[in-house]
Design a protein around this motif. Structure first.
Motif, PDB file in Angstrom:
ATOM      1  N   ALA A  16      65.794 -36.164 -20.169  1.00 32.21           N
ATOM      2  CA  ALA A  16      65.892 -35.501 -18.802  1.00 32.21           C
ATOM      3  C   ALA A  16      64.708 -34.784 -18.722  1.00 32.21           C
ATOM      4  N   ILE A  17      64.071 -34.827 -17.557  1.00 35.25           N
ATOM      5  CA  ILE A  17      62.970 -34.187 -17.135  1.00 35.25           C
ATOM      6  C   ILE A  17      63.070 -33.506 -15.706  1.00 35.25           C
ATOM      7  N   THR A  18      62.425 -32.100 -15.561  1.00 35.21           N
ATOM      8  CA  THR A  18      62.770 -31.587 -14.203  1.00 35.21           C
ATOM      9  C   THR A  18      61.093 -31.117 -13.837  1.00 35.21           C
ATOM     10  N   PRO A  19      60.542 -32.032 -13.251  1.00 33.53           N
ATOM     11  CA  PRO A  19      59.125 -31.787 -12.603  1.00 33.53           C
ATOM     12  C   PRO A  19      59.157 -30.857 -11.439  1.00 33.53           C
ATOM     13  N   GLU A  20      58.613 -30.125 -11.213  1.00 34.40           N
ATOM     14  CA  GLU A  20      58.563 -29.307  -9.821  1.00 34.40           C
ATOM     15  C   GLU A  20      57.164 -29.752  -8.955  1.00 34.40           C
ATOM     16  N   ARG A  21      57.509 -29.735  -7.932  1.00 32.75           N
ATOM     17  CA  ARG A  21      56.511 -29.956  -6.856  1.00 32.75           C
ATOM     18  C   ARG A  21      56.023 -28.861  -6.106  1.00 32.75           C
ATOM     19  N   ILE A  22      54.845 -28.189  -6.374  1.00 26.72           N
ATOM     20  CA  ILE A  22      54.334 -26.905  -5.890  1.00 26.72           C
ATOM     21  C   ILE A  22      53.061 -27.011  -5.202  1.00 26.72           C
ATOM     22  N   GLU A  23      53.222 -26.391  -3.966  1.00 24.88           N
ATOM     23  CA  GLU A  23      52.064 -26.195  -2.765  1.00 24.88           C
ATOM     24  C   GLU A  23      51.309 -24.731  -3.031  1.00 24.88           C
ATOM     25  N   ASN A  24      50.083 -24.926  -2.916  1.00 23.19           N
ATOM     26  CA  ASN A  24      49.283 -23.976  -2.726  1.00 23.19           C
ATOM     27  C   ASN A  24      49.149 -23.128  -4.041  1.00 23.19           C
ATOM     28  N   MET A  25      48.931 -23.820  -5.252  1.00 22.79           N
ATOM     29  CA  MET A  25      48.988 -23.130  -6.371  1.00 22.79           C
ATOM     30  C   MET A  25      47.712 -23.671  -7.373  1.00 22.79           C
ATOM     31  N   VAL A  34      44.543 -26.016  -5.623  1.00 22.86           N
ATOM     32  CA  VAL A  34      44.778 -27.127  -4.864  1.00 22.86           C
ATOM     33  C   VAL A  34      46.100 -27.034  -3.906  1.00 22.86           C
ATOM     34  N   ASN A  35      45.948 -27.844  -3.018  1.00 23.15           N
ATOM     35  CA  ASN A  35      47.321 -27.666  -1.997  1.00 23.15           C
ATOM     36  C   ASN A  35      48.400 -28.202  -2.401  1.00 23.15           C
ATOM     37  N   LYS A  36      48.550 -28.920  -3.267  1.00 23.51           N
ATOM     38  CA  LYS A  36      49.687 -29.576  -3.672  1.00 23.51           C
ATOM     39  C   LYS A  36      49.515 -30.160  -5.330  1.00 23.51           C
ATOM     40  N   LEU A  37      50.316 -30.092  -6.043  1.00 24.18           N
ATOM     41  CA  LEU A  37      50.421 -30.502  -7.412  1.00 24.18           C
ATOM     42  C   LEU A  37      51.500 -31.634  -7.601  1.00 24.18           C
ATOM     43  N   LEU A  38      51.031 -32.883  -7.470  1.00 27.12           N
ATOM     44  CA  LEU A  38      51.503 -33.969  -7.087  1.00 27.12           C
ATOM     45  C   LEU A  38      51.850 -34.974  -8.484  1.00 27.12           C
ATOM     46  N   ALA A  39      50.968 -34.697  -9.611  1.00 30.97           N
ATOM     47  CA  ALA A  39      50.844 -35.479 -10.610  1.00 30.97           C
ATOM     48  C   ALA A  39      51.731 -35.174 -11.727  1.00 30.97           C
ATOM     49  N   LEU A  40      52.376 -35.872 -12.399  1.00 32.13           N
ATOM     50  CA  LEU A  40      53.166 -35.361 -13.713  1.00 32.13           C
ATOM     51  C   LEU A  40      52.486 -35.498 -15.124  1.00 32.13           C
ATOM     52  N   SER A  41      52.390 -34.559 -15.492  1.00 37.24           N
ATOM     53  CA  SER A  41      51.213 -34.416 -16.831  1.00 37.24           C
ATOM     54  C   SER A  41      52.227 -35.559 -17.976  1.00 37.24           C
ATOM     55  N   ARG A  42      51.166 -36.168 -18.531  1.00 37.36           N
ATOM     56  CA  ARG A  42      51.627 -36.959 -19.704  1.00 37.36           C
ATOM     57  C   ARG A  42      51.843 -36.487 -20.945  1.00 37.36           C
ATOM     58  N   ALA A  43      51.453 -35.282 -20.966  1.00 36.32           N
ATOM     59  CA  ALA A  43      51.457 -34.626 -22.049  1.00 36.32           C
ATOM     60  C   ALA A  43      52.583 -33.929 -22.584  1.00 36.32           C
ATOM     61  N   ASP A  44      53.498 -33.445 -21.591  1.00 37.16           N
ATOM     62  CA  ASP A  44      54.707 -32.966 -21.947  1.00 37.16           C
ATOM     63  C   ASP A  44      55.973 -33.674 -20.829  1.00 37.16           C
ATOM     64  N   ASN A  45      55.535 -34.323 -19.782  1.00 38.74           N
ATOM     65  CA  ASN A  45      56.575 -34.995 -18.981  1.00 38.74           C
ATOM     66  C   ASN A  45      57.083 -34.028 -18.172  1.00 38.74           C
ATOM     67  N   ARG A  46      56.829 -32.587 -17.904  1.00 39.16           N
ATOM     68  CA  ARG A  46      57.343 -31.849 -17.216  1.00 39.16           C
ATOM     69  C   ARG A  46      56.786 -30.906 -16.192  1.00 39.16           C
ATOM     70  N   THR A  47      55.256 -30.897 -16.464  1.00 39.79           N
ATOM     71  CA  THR A  47      54.441 -30.017 -16.012  1.00 39.79           C
ATOM     72  C   THR A  47      53.653 -30.632 -14.768  1.00 39.79           C
ATOM     73  N   MET A  48      53.661 -30.286 -13.647  1.00 41.36           N
ATOM     74  CA  MET A  48      52.999 -30.722 -12.579  1.00 41.36           C
ATOM     75  C   MET A  48      51.597 -30.294 -12.554  1.00 41.36           C
ATOM     76  N   ILE A  49      50.709 -31.283 -12.474  1.00 42.37           N
ATOM     77  CA  ILE A  49      49.231 -30.905 -12.461  1.00 42.37           C
ATOM     78  C   ILE A  49      48.599 -31.612 -11.276  1.00 42.37           C
ATOM     79  N   CYS A  50      47.290 -31.313 -10.860  1.00 39.30           N
ATOM     80  CA  CYS A  50      46.431 -31.719  -9.867  1.00 39.30           C
ATOM     81  C   CYS A  50      46.195 -33.081 -10.113  1.00 39.30           C
ATOM     82  N   ASP A  51      45.761 -33.865  -8.900  1.00 38.07           N
ATOM     83  CA  ASP A  51      45.781 -35.389  -9.118  1.00 38.07           C
ATOM     84  C   ASP A  51      44.324 -35.553  -9.857  1.00 38.07           C
ATOM     85  N   GLU A  52      43.364 -34.916  -9.912  1.00 39.29           N
ATOM     86  CA  GLU A  52      42.415 -35.273 -10.839  1.00 39.29           C
ATOM     87  C   GLU A  52      42.679 -35.035 -12.032  1.00 39.29           C
ATOM     88  N   CYS A  53      43.250 -34.054 -12.512  1.00 39.37           N
ATOM     89  CA  CYS A  53      43.847 -33.994 -14.156  1.00 39.37           C
ATOM     90  C   CYS A  53      44.872 -34.789 -14.391  1.00 39.37           C
TER      91      CYS A  53
END
Length: 109
Positions: A16-25, A34-53
């Motif tokens: 089970a994972i619980t990603p959060e979608r956060i704006e203006n962070m 960034v305006n939105k954190l839309l990508a889910l990190s492959r490192a821990d499958n929980r942290t939302m990161i920017c598109d570039e990362c």
């Protein structure tokens, strides 16, 4: 500062994972605001990161190392809202093949 968060519970490979979608962070990985954190990190499958990362993590997983011309071309398109034509043009240009670049420009411009 506007903060909006959505919590999703998803099952991925039985975990089970619980990603959060956060704006203006700020991105927790690179610290860039960034305006939105839309990508889910492959490192821990929980942290939302920017598109570039997110793209960098995917390219690392694909074996495209830092300094690779293909990697640089792909990263140049991230966050620009690039079209498929622009992405293909960047890939063709990354090959360094003059004939391919001339052919692409003749057929797409």
């Amino acid at each position: 500062m506007k903060i909006t968060a959505w919590v999703h519970i998803t099952r991925t490979i039985g975990a089970a994972i619980t990603p959060e979608r956060i704006e203006n962070m700020k991105c927790p990985r690179c610290g860039k605001e960034v305006n939105k954190l839309l990508a889910l990190s492959r490192a821990d499958n929980r942290t939302m990161i920017c598109d570039e990362c997110g793209t960098k993590e995917a390219l690392d997983a694909a074996g495209l190392t830092e300094g690779s011309s293909i990697r640089n071309s792909i990263l140049a398109c991230v966050g620009r809202g690039s079209t498929p034509q622009e992405r293909t043009g960047a890939k063709v240009q990354a090959t360094g093949n003059k004939w391919a670049m001339e052919n692409f420009n003749a057929t797409h411009n």
